[in-house]
Design an enzyme around this catalytic site. Structure first.
Site, PDB file in Angstrom:
ATOM      1  N   ARG A   1     -70.043  22.376  27.855  1.00 33.19           N
ATOM      2  CA  ARG A   1     -71.234  22.368  27.010  1.00 33.19           C
ATOM      3  C   ARG A   1     -71.000  21.382  25.878  1.00 33.19           C
ATOM      4  O   ARG A   1     -69.842  21.103  25.502  1.00 33.19           O
ATOM      5  CB  ARG A   1     -71.555  23.766  26.486  1.00 33.19           C
ATOM      6  CG  ARG A   1     -70.467  24.408  25.626  1.00 33.19           C
ATOM      7  CD  ARG A   1     -70.937  25.739  25.063  1.00 33.19           C
ATOM      8  NE  ARG A   1     -69.919  26.387  24.241  1.00 33.19           N
ATOM      9  CZ  ARG A   1     -70.175  27.391  23.397  1.00 33.19           C
ATOM     10  NH1 ARG A   1     -71.399  27.854  23.279  1.00 33.19           N
ATOM     11  NH2 ARG A   1     -69.200  27.934  22.688  1.00 33.19           N
TER      12      ARG A   1
ATOM     13  N   GLN B   1     -59.918  31.412  24.114  1.00 33.77           N
ATOM     14  CA  GLN B   1     -60.875  30.458  23.553  1.00 33.77           C
ATOM     15  C   GLN B   1     -60.136  29.319  22.861  1.00 33.77           C
ATOM     16  O   GLN B   1     -59.209  29.537  22.081  1.00 33.77           O
ATOM     17  CB  GLN B   1     -61.797  31.153  22.544  1.00 33.77           C
ATOM     18  CG  GLN B   1     -62.861  30.232  21.959  1.00 33.77           C
ATOM     19  CD  GLN B   1     -63.901  30.971  21.140  1.00 33.77           C
ATOM     20  OE1 GLN B   1     -63.992  32.198  21.184  1.00 33.77           O
ATOM     21  NE2 GLN B   1     -64.709  30.235  20.391  1.00 33.77           N
ATOM     22  N   ASP B   2     -60.557  28.066  23.168  1.00 34.50           N
ATOM     23  CA  ASP B   2     -59.997  26.871  22.530  1.00 34.50           C
ATOM     24  C   ASP B   2     -58.515  26.680  22.828  1.00 34.50           C
ATOM     25  O   ASP B   2     -57.717  26.357  21.943  1.00 34.50           O
ATOM     26  CB  ASP B   2     -60.206  26.916  21.013  1.00 34.50           C
ATOM     27  CG  ASP B   2     -61.660  26.707  20.616  1.00 34.50           C
ATOM     28  OD1 ASP B   2     -62.507  26.612  21.519  1.00 34.50           O
ATOM     29  OD2 ASP B   2     -61.949  26.653  19.415  1.00 34.50           O
TER      30      ASP B   2
ATOM     31  N   ASP C   1     -64.771  27.174  25.883  1.00 29.27           N
ATOM     32  CA  ASP C   1     -64.474  25.832  25.352  1.00 29.27           C
ATOM     33  C   ASP C   1     -62.979  25.518  25.401  1.00 29.27           C
ATOM     34  O   ASP C   1     -62.412  24.984  24.446  1.00 29.27           O
ATOM     35  CB  ASP C   1     -64.974  25.713  23.902  1.00 29.27           C
ATOM     36  CG  ASP C   1     -66.435  26.066  23.744  1.00 29.27           C
ATOM     37  OD1 ASP C   1     -67.194  25.923  24.711  1.00 29.27           O
ATOM     38  OD2 ASP C   1     -66.826  26.501  22.640  1.00 29.27           O
TER      39      ASP C   1
END
Length: 555
Positions: free
Chosen positions: A461, A371-372, A393
């Site tokens: 998103r 994530q990230d 993301d």
């Protein structure tokens, strides 16, 4: 950069504010009724072009009489100066909280320190913007001036959001945010107001500059005069780079750690400073601060030179501070290196690389995490022949970033998670930011490919209200869900975001099943798509040639 006199003035003001027993700052006791008709007219006219006109007017109406407010340029400069004062007040408030509050968790304390860093960076960006305005429109083309000014104000705005985002992980942190958010929110609006006035002024001037020719490769997309013939399509990267210093984990270089070499590098250098990082695994967190400019990392190949860490939110870090490598100094370059965060999918936000440097570029680099993975925080960035791997993301931030001829691969997330390739953070429609993926390949890693039906994978998103992402001329595999894009929270941002797709191919590129949001668009025009190419979106013609990396400026 800032003059010493300027910093002394700001420092004196900061000392006064810190010494004050009250947080109230009274700029002037003059009332609005005392404004002259001409002064009132120019403020009203200029502020009408902003998103927060009441704040714009009220923050400037109390300016001392000796402050010239006769033209739109005067109003913009005064607005930025008033914003600088507000930033100083906010730094003072945060430092006071750090020194006096006893209820801070380690992560809240880290978030406050992040605020000091991002606010200080904003202060520098605002001062550079004032210097740019002093030279406008004579030093360079109006187009280039406009792009540079919009970049500076966009980044200064983003830094306020970054400060507040650090208090998002638990209830105790949200309480700290509540006590401090008024200041950063106000500054964010003030930066946005200055940005709005700059956009209005520069667009008006560009429209008036008939028959003007931009030779700097700025937003107009014109080619710089030094690019001729076949060079307009691709510049080949240089094969030899002479290092200033060598880092080697085995002790065969001057330094064993990358962070030591960065610390020893000259500050505010106008010349390229090359740090060669020999093959090895470097387990450390590296920061290239804002005063370390024009630094270049050169590895021995992305599979051989690896900088790795595992800081993450679950174990107490902020997202901002979890980066294995964080780059803020302008003009940073890297090639043939892997940036990695090994925290894993259960540790939530865990950044491999954070980039807030303007005019930063990466060639043949890997960015590996979950994530990230890659925090494209702010300013203008370019990635060529790179690999980005992650889950949730995993390309996020509010920079203007172009990925060209890259591989963007989703990997297997935790059960119940969905993969989101991008999460852009634009908060103001005037910001010149966005994520562009051009001539690249969107696919799955081997661990996801075999179970892709169990995990949804989406192009992105909307992290913030005006998120902007464009996928063009790329191959999209069937790992991407037919809807293409995913909401963040209900209807949030669906009408204000901009998600564009242009001439993509592959099993996952079909647009018939895409989301029906107002903000989603299939871009059919090459002319519109050209606005998102490196030559126009990140003013690539004026700086990518100096990187020695390959690039294509247009479609």
């Amino acid at each position: 950069m800032a003059t010493s006199a300027y910093f002394l003035t700001l420092l004196n003001l900061l000392i006064i504010i810190l010494a004050s027993s009250t947080s109230t700052f009274v700029a002037s006791t003059r009332t609005y009724s005392s404004l002259s008709a001409s002064r009132c007219a120019i403020l009203t006219s200029s502020c009408s072009n902003t998103r927060h006109p009441d704040l714009c007017f009220s923050s400037l109406a109390s300016a001392p009489v000796h402050v010239s407010l006769n033209t739109q340029m005067d109003v913009i400069k005064a607005s930025i100066n008033v914003t600088c004062t507000s930033v100083l007040r906010n730094i003072a408030a945060v430092n006071k909280a750090l020194s006096t509050r006893t209820d801070l968790t380690p992560r809240s304390r880290s978030a406050l320190k992040d605020c000091v860093e991002t606010m200080s960076t904003s202060l520098d960006e605002l001062h550079v913007a004032l210097a740019e305005l002093d030279e406008y429109p004579n030093k360079k083309s109006i187009t280039r001036h406009a792009d540079d000014l919009k970049t500076l104000l966009s980044a200064a705005t983003t830094n306020q959001e970054t400060c507040l985002d650090g208090f998002s992980h638990d209830d105790s942190e949200k309480k700290v945010r509540k006590t401090l958010e008024t200041g950063p929110v106000r500054v964010e609006k003030m930066c946005g107001n200055a940005l709005g006035m700059i956009v209005n002024m520069t667009e008006t001037d560009m429209a008036s500059a008939t028959n003007a020719v931009n030779t700097e490769g700025g937003s107009s997309g014109s080619w710089p005069i030094w690019m001729k013939g076949g060079d307009r399509r691709l510049l080949q990267a240089g094969t030899t780079v002479t290092p200033n210093v060598v880092v080697a984990a085995d002790g065969s270089g001057k330094y064993r750690r990358v962070s030591e070499a960065v610390a020893a590098a000259p500050s505010k250098s106008s010349k390229r400073y090359v740090i060669r990082i020999k093959a090895g695994i470097y387990r450390e967190n590296v920061e290239v601060p804002k005063d370390k400019t024009n630094i270049m990392f050169v590895g021995d190949g992305r599979s051989n030179t690896i900088i790795t860490g595992n800081k993450n939110v679950v174990d107490g870090s902020t997202t901002f501070n979890s980066a294995t490598v964080a780059v803020v100094g302008q003009g940073f370059l890297a090639r043939d290196i892997t940036f990695q965060n090994t925290a894993g999918p259960s540790k939530h936000q865990a950044v491999a690389l954070r980039v807030g440097a303007d005019l930063a570029a990466f060639y043949r680099c890997d960015f590996l995490a979950y994530q990230d993975t890659l925090y494209v925080h702010s300013n203008r960035q370019f990635f060529i022949n790179c690999l980005v791997v992650g889950t949730v993301d995993f390309i996020f931030g509010n920079s203007a970033a172009v990925f060209q001829n890259c591989d963007i691969h989703a990997r297997r997330p935790n059960p119940g998670q969905k993969n989101m390739l991008t999460a852009h953070g634009r908060t103001d429609p005037n910001q010149n930011t966005g994520i562009v993926i051009q001539k690249s390949r969107i696919a799955a890693t081997s661990d996801l490919q075999s179970v892709k039906g169990s995990f949804g994978t989406y192009l992105g998103r909307p992290w913030k209200a005006y998120a902007r992402t464009v996928i063009m001329q790329s191959t999209i595999s069937d790992v991407v869900h037919p809807a293409g894009w995913h909401e963040w929270d209900g209807n949030f941002a669906l009408n204000t975001l901009f998600y564009g797709e242009h001439k993509n191919s592959g099993a996952g590129s079909g647009v018939n099943g895409r989301v029906k949001w107002k903000g989603h668009k299939v871009i059919s025009s090459d002319a519109e798509a050209a606005g998102f190419t490196p030559g126009r979106f990140i003013a690539g013609g004026s700086w990518l040639g100096s990187t020695t990396f390959p690039f294509t400026l247009g479609l």
